[in-house]
Every structure is written in structure tokens, then in C-alpha cells.
Design a protein around this motif. Structure first.
Motif, PDB file in Angstrom:
ATOM      1  N   CYS A  89     -18.494  -6.213   6.746  1.00 29.47           N
ATOM      2  CA  CYS A  89     -18.413  -7.626   7.149  1.00 29.47           C
ATOM      3  C   CYS A  89     -19.672  -8.407   6.785  1.00 29.47           C
ATOM      4  CB  CYS A  89     -18.170  -7.745   8.654  1.00 29.47           C
ATOM      5  SG  CYS A  89     -16.560  -7.105   9.131  1.00 29.47           S
ATOM      6  N   ASP A  90     -20.804  -7.707   6.638  1.00 30.37           N
ATOM      7  CA  ASP A  90     -22.040  -8.426   6.310  1.00 30.37           C
ATOM      8  C   ASP A  90     -22.220  -8.622   4.807  1.00 30.37           C
ATOM      9  OD1 ASP A  90     -22.685  -5.939   5.364  1.00 30.37           O
ATOM     10  OD2 ASP A  90     -24.411  -5.636   6.656  1.00 30.37           O
ATOM     11  N   GLY A  91     -21.168  -8.304   4.034  1.00 31.10           N
ATOM     12  CA  GLY A  91     -21.209  -8.583   2.592  1.00 31.10           C
ATOM     13  C   GLY A  91     -21.989  -7.566   1.772  1.00 31.10           C
ATOM     14  N   THR A  92     -22.285  -6.389   2.352  1.00 30.58           N
ATOM     15  CA  THR A  92     -23.089  -5.410   1.612  1.00 30.58           C
ATOM     16  C   THR A  92     -22.232  -4.418   0.815  1.00 30.58           C
ATOM     17  OG1 THR A  92     -23.212  -4.155   3.663  1.00 30.58           O
ATOM     18  CG2 THR A  92     -25.155  -5.449   3.056  1.00 30.58           C
ATOM     19  N   GLY A  93     -21.029  -4.803   0.471  1.00 33.18           N
ATOM     20  CA  GLY A  93     -20.250  -3.928  -0.405  1.00 33.18           C
ATOM     21  C   GLY A  93     -18.995  -3.401   0.246  1.00 33.18           C
ATOM     22  N   GLU A  94     -18.456  -2.330  -0.292  1.00 29.26           N
ATOM     23  CA  GLU A  94     -17.169  -1.821   0.186  1.00 29.26           C
ATOM     24  C   GLU A  94     -17.141  -0.300   0.181  1.00 29.26           C
ATOM     25  OE1 GLU A  94     -14.911  -3.434  -3.383  1.00 29.26           O
ATOM     26  OE2 GLU A  94     -13.973  -1.442  -3.196  1.00 29.26           O
ATOM     27  N   ILE A  95     -16.164   0.247   0.898  1.00 29.89           N
ATOM     28  CA  ILE A  95     -15.886   1.677   0.851  1.00 29.89           C
ATOM     29  C   ILE A  95     -14.382   1.840   0.605  1.00 29.89           C
ATOM     30  CG2 ILE A  95     -17.766   2.394   2.384  1.00 29.89           C
ATOM     31  CD1 ILE A  95     -15.581   2.661   4.595  1.00 29.89           C
ATOM     32  N   GLY A  96     -13.964   3.055   0.313  1.00 29.46           N
ATOM     33  CA  GLY A  96     -12.542   3.339   0.175  1.00 29.46           C
ATOM     34  C   GLY A  96     -12.196   4.588   0.969  1.00 29.46           C
ATOM     35  N   VAL A  97     -10.953   4.673   1.416  1.00 30.29           N
ATOM     36  CA  VAL A  97     -10.490   5.914   2.043  1.00 30.29           C
ATOM     37  C   VAL A  97      -9.205   6.350   1.345  1.00 30.29           C
ATOM     38  CG1 VAL A  97     -11.536   5.854   4.350  1.00 30.29           C
ATOM     39  CG2 VAL A  97      -9.506   4.504   3.905  1.00 30.29           C
ATOM     40  N   ILE A  98      -9.154   7.597   0.991  1.00 31.89           N
ATOM     41  CA  ILE A  98      -7.972   8.123   0.318  1.00 31.89           C
ATOM     42  C   ILE A  98      -7.243   9.013   1.324  1.00 31.89           C
ATOM     43  CG2 ILE A  98      -7.132   9.419  -1.689  1.00 31.89           C
ATOM     44  CD1 ILE A  98      -9.651   8.468  -3.178  1.00 31.89           C
ATOM     45  N   ALA A  99      -6.182   8.419   1.904  1.00 32.15           N
ATOM     46  CA  ALA A  99      -5.515   9.047   3.043  1.00 32.15           C
ATOM     47  C   ALA A  99      -4.303   9.846   2.568  1.00 32.15           C
ATOM     48  CB  ALA A  99      -5.107   7.964   4.041  1.00 32.15           C
ATOM     49  N   SER A 100      -4.529  10.735   1.639  1.00 33.75           N
ATOM     50  CA  SER A 100      -3.403  11.427   1.006  1.00 33.75           C
ATOM     51  C   SER A 100      -2.671  12.368   1.945  1.00 33.75           C
ATOM     52  CB  SER A 100      -3.918  12.188  -0.205  1.00 33.75           C
ATOM     53  OG  SER A 100      -5.235  12.597   0.024  1.00 33.75           O
ATOM     54  N   VAL A 101      -3.293  12.729   3.070  1.00 31.78           N
ATOM     55  CA  VAL A 101      -2.607  13.610   4.016  1.00 31.78           C
ATOM     56  C   VAL A 101      -1.930  12.795   5.123  1.00 31.78           C
ATOM     57  CG1 VAL A 101      -2.892  15.512   5.667  1.00 31.78           C
ATOM     58  CG2 VAL A 101      -4.227  15.490   3.540  1.00 31.78           C
ATOM     59  N   THR A 102      -2.664  11.857   5.730  1.00 35.60           N
ATOM     60  CA  THR A 102      -2.101  11.145   6.887  1.00 35.60           C
ATOM     61  C   THR A 102      -1.283   9.910   6.516  1.00 35.60           C
ATOM     62  OG1 THR A 102      -4.113   9.855   7.209  1.00 35.60           O
ATOM     63  CG2 THR A 102      -3.970  11.933   8.411  1.00 35.60           C
ATOM     64  N   GLN A 103      -1.503   9.378   5.290  1.00 33.94           N
ATOM     65  CA  GLN A 103      -0.700   8.205   4.868  1.00 33.94           C
ATOM     66  C   GLN A 103      -0.289   8.425   3.417  1.00 33.94           C
ATOM     67  OE1 GLN A 103      -3.003   4.520   5.639  1.00 33.94           O
ATOM     68  NE2 GLN A 103      -4.114   5.722   7.141  1.00 33.94           N
ATOM     69  N   ALA A 104       0.644   9.313   3.202  1.00 30.27           N
ATOM     70  CA  ALA A 104       1.020   9.705   1.831  1.00 30.27           C
ATOM     71  C   ALA A 104       1.414   8.491   0.990  1.00 30.27           C
ATOM     72  CB  ALA A 104       2.176  10.690   1.899  1.00 30.27           C
ATOM     73  N   PHE A 105       1.017   8.526  -0.274  1.00 31.53           N
ATOM     74  CA  PHE A 105       1.345   7.392  -1.145  1.00 31.53           C
ATOM     75  C   PHE A 105       2.139   7.842  -2.373  1.00 31.53           C
ATOM     76  CE2 PHE A 105      -3.203   8.525  -1.273  1.00 31.53           C
ATOM     77  CZ  PHE A 105      -3.276   9.127  -2.513  1.00 31.53           C
ATOM     78  N   CYS A 106       2.999   8.855  -2.187  1.00 33.32           N
ATOM     79  CA  CYS A 106       3.793   9.388  -3.306  1.00 33.32           C
ATOM     80  C   CYS A 106       4.605   8.285  -3.998  1.00 33.32           C
ATOM     81  CB  CYS A 106       4.752  10.463  -2.808  1.00 33.32           C
ATOM     82  SG  CYS A 106       3.927  11.847  -2.003  1.00 33.32           S
ATOM     83  N   ARG A 107       5.128   7.372  -3.209  1.00 36.12           N
ATOM     84  CA  ARG A 107       6.010   6.326  -3.749  1.00 36.12           C
ATOM     85  C   ARG A 107       5.342   5.474  -4.807  1.00 36.12           C
ATOM     86  NH1 ARG A 107      10.285   5.506   0.384  1.00 36.12           N
ATOM     87  NH2 ARG A 107       9.749   7.321   1.581  1.00 36.12           N
ATOM     88  N   ASP A 108       4.025   5.257  -4.633  1.00 36.41           N
ATOM     89  CA  ASP A 108       3.281   4.396  -5.559  1.00 36.41           C
ATOM     90  C   ASP A 108       2.559   5.198  -6.639  1.00 36.41           C
ATOM     91  OD1 ASP A 108       3.909   2.145  -4.138  1.00 36.41           O
ATOM     92  OD2 ASP A 108       2.144   2.294  -2.844  1.00 36.41           O
ATOM     93  N   CYS A 109       2.713   6.506  -6.610  1.00 37.61           N
ATOM     94  CA  CYS A 109       1.894   7.330  -7.510  1.00 37.61           C
ATOM     95  C   CYS A 109       2.328   7.156  -8.966  1.00 37.61           C
ATOM     96  CB  CYS A 109       1.983   8.796  -7.116  1.00 37.61           C
ATOM     97  SG  CYS A 109       1.034   9.845  -8.228  1.00 37.61           S
ATOM     98  N   THR A 110       1.362   6.816  -9.811  1.00 38.23           N
ATOM     99  CA  THR A 110       1.677   6.635 -11.234  1.00 38.23           C
ATOM    100  C   THR A 110       0.879   7.619 -12.096  1.00 38.23           C
ATOM    101  OG1 THR A 110      -0.067   4.984 -11.366  1.00 38.23           O
ATOM    102  CG2 THR A 110       2.169   4.171 -10.973  1.00 38.23           C
ATOM    103  N   ARG A 111       0.363   8.676 -11.472  1.00 43.62           N
ATOM    104  CA  ARG A 111      -0.550   9.549 -12.200  1.00 43.62           C
ATOM    105  C   ARG A 111       0.150  10.693 -12.921  1.00 43.62           C
ATOM    106  NH1 ARG A 111      -6.312   9.820  -9.271  1.00 43.62           N
ATOM    107  NH2 ARG A 111      -6.520   7.580  -9.180  1.00 43.62           N
TER     108      ARG A 111
END
Ligand code: SAM
Length: 305
Positions: free
Chosen positions: A213-235
Motif C-alpha cells: 500500500c505504501d507504493g514500494t512494489g509488489e509480491i505474487g503468490v502462486i496458490a497452485s494447491v489451495t486455489q488451483a488454476f488448471c482452467r487458465d493454464c496455457t503452459r
């Protein structure tokens, strides 16, 4: 790659079994003609491949491709400049902790964290940016490093991405209890450095993005176990031996090397790839339970992440 599984007597692939740079380039062109726009070199450890910069140079020449690489960083300091000069766009570095004891407990390697940090610094210096840092989080092993890692990389301006620990392959002895969920990770950081959700950069992006929130950048979380994203997978993944996998958790790959070396034309290989891709129905992360863990799967070190 636990040493008790991948010891000195492990039957690693022979030279003739792995694809040549020319074969990789040919396949890359075929995939790009089919719509692939991003190529990531993983591994194994890509910086261990001799003259990697020559491969990077070939792939970077393919029009319309964003070329990136994931590395453990151990050889990055010495190779960053050559990779940049060869046309690599940016880099992702895996680092699971900032102290050597926790780092070694996670990956069992014999180089210090300092060497990885120096590699990251050099990558920044030569312009392999934006740099992403991958941290796999395993409960009771490195979850105490979440906050120190966030603090450090926030200060240095690199994008830290937390990856839920996954049951790829068999050698890591995965248990559901080992997984620290993306939600927990965000809560830990948010309590100290307030975060707000950010939109995905593109559809199919695997990381959920959060901004400080203070504008110092970003992080990411890859929730492949708890929020599967198979539907969007293009790999699509191709192993160093030319096996084509349509899922990180696949049991079986499709042999493209036999076509590359068997006199098949680009058109025939293209058709083969399209047929496989159109028939894929993988959704392992959506159906994962403790029971599916025992299913035969290829190892992470083979399929590359
Ligand atoms: C398999 S590595 C290959 C590239 C390179 N050797 C490296 O260390 O970055 C690719 C990514 O997969 C991540 N990874 C490995 N095992 C994992 C697991 N069980 N669950 C989630 N991510 C994992 C690594 O941390 C790394 O960022």
C-alpha cells in the motif's frame, strides 16, 4: 533433487539423449508459429548447460518471443552479462531463505545464499529486469523466512513470489500438512506491510499479485494447491530429451525427439503437437487429494517447474 535419490550413481541422460540447440530452436519456432509468446528455460539447472548463451541467442532471434529463464542463481554472477548480451529478456531466481541453514534445509545444495544474492545483483546490474524471486514455502522448514524475505526484496525492488509447496514427482515426500497456503502468507506480510490486491498482468498468469500500500512494489503468490488454476493454464513443457508434457503433474510425456530425428517435416510435427494439445484434459491440481500424491508423476527436476 534429494541426494539420497539423485546420488553419484543416478543414471542421468547421456549427451545424445538430450536435444541439441538446433533441435530446441526448431521446436521453439514450431511452438511460436502456433501462438506461444513466452519461452522459459528451466531445468534441471539451465546455467549448467554448456554454452547456454548460444541457445539463448538462437531463441532470442525468434520474432515475438519473450525469453526468460529460471535459475538457482549459483552461477548467475559469472553468466548474467553473457546471457543479457545474447538476448535474454529477464530472469527468475529461486531462493527459499536468506540464512544458509534454512536455505540448505530446503534445497540441500552446497553453495551459500550470498552467492545467489551476488548473482541477483549482477543480473540487476546488466539489466535482466524485472527480476522475480521464487520462494517455495514449506511449513516448519522456511515459513519463518517469509517476513525477512519480504523485507529484503521490498527494499531491493525485486518481485518476490511465494509458491505453495507442491507434490511434483515423488522424491520430495510431500504431505498436505507441509503446505503453507497463499492466504496465510498474505496475512503474515499484510500484518506488517499492508497489501492490496492488484490485477493480473495477463490472463493465464499463475501468480496472484499484491501491491504494498505504501507504493514500494509488489509480491505474487502462486496458490497452485489451495486455489488451483488448471482452467487458465496455457503452459506447454518440453523436457531436455524432447518429451512434451501438457501438465506439470503429468504421468507421461509425448516424444517429439523421435519426430525431430525421424525425418518428419515441421508441418507434420506441428500437426502432432496440435493433436496432443487439443486433446489435453489435465486438471491435476483441481482433483488433488492426499490419495493422488501416490500417482506416478515426473520429477520437478525433470519437468522444470
Ligand atoms: C524445478 S526449478 C528449475 C529451475 C532451477 N534449477 C531453479 O532452481 O530455479 C523451477 C522452480 O520450481 C520450484 N519448485 C521446486 N520444487 C517445488 C515444489 N515441490 N513445489 C513448488 N515449487 C517447487 C523451484 O523453487 C523453482 O523456482
Amino acid at each position: 533433487m534429494p541426494k539420497e535419490v539423485f546420488g553419484l550413481d543416478y543414471p542421468f541422460a547421456d549427451r545424445h539423449q538430450i536435444l541439441s540447440f538446433e533441435e530446441i530452436e526448431r521446436l521453439a519456432k514450431i511452438y511460436v508459429a502456433l501462438g506461444v509468446s513466452k519461452i522459459r528455460l528451466t531445468g534441471g539447472e539451465p546455467l549448467l548447460r554448456r554454452h547456454l548463451e548460444a541457445l539463448v541467442e538462437k531463441l532470442a532471434r525468434i520474432e515475438g518471443v519473450e525469453l526468460t529463464l529460471t535459475t538457482n542463481g549459483s552461477a548467475l554472477k559469472t553468466q548474467a552479462r553473457a546471457l543479457k548480451d545474447a538476448g535474454l529478456n529477464r530472469i527468475t531466481v529461486s531462493l527459499d531463505a536468506l540464512d544458509d541453514k534454512t536455505f540448505t534445509a530446503m534445497n540441500d545444495v552446497n553453495f551459500p545464499v550470498e552467492r545467489v544474492l551476488e548473482g541477483i545483483e549482477e543480473a540487476q546490474h546488466v539489466g535482466l529486469t524485472p527480476i522475480k524471486i521464487n520462494m517455495v514455502v514449506k511449513r516448519g522448514v522456511n515459513d519463518h523466512s517469509i517476513l525477512p524475505m519480504a523485507t529484503y526484496f521490498r527494499k531491493h525492488g525485486h518481485i518476490l513470489r511465494f509458491i505453495e509447496y507442491m507434490d511434483v514427482g515423488h522424491s520430495n515426500g510431500w504431505r498436505m500438512d507441509d503446505v503453507v497456503s497463499a492466504r496465510e502468507i498474505i496475512d503474515i506480510i499484510h500484518a506488517v506491510f499492508p497489501l492490496e490486491p492488484a490485477h493480473k498482468n495477463y490472463s493465464g498468469e499463475v501468480a496472484n499479485r499484491w501491491r504494498y500500500c505504501d507504493g514500494t512494489g509488489e509480491i505474487g503468490v502462486i496458490a497452485s494447491v489451495t486455489q488451483a488454476f488448471c482452467r487458465d493454464c496455457t503452459r506447454a513443457r518440453v523436457s531436455t530429451e524432447g518429451m512434451f508434457f501438457t501438465c506439470l503433474f503429468a504421468t507421461q510425456g509425448h516424444d517429439l525427439r523421435v519426430l525431430l530425428r525421424g525425418g518428419y517435416s515441421d508441418t507434420e510435427i506441428t500437426k502432432h503437437i496440435v493433436d496432443i494439445w487439443q486433446q489435453r484434459d489435465d486438471r491435476y491440481s483441481e482433483i488433488r487429494t492426499q490419495a493422488t500424491v501416490a500417482l506416478p508423476k515426473v520429477e520437478m527436476s525433470y519437468i522444470g517447474g
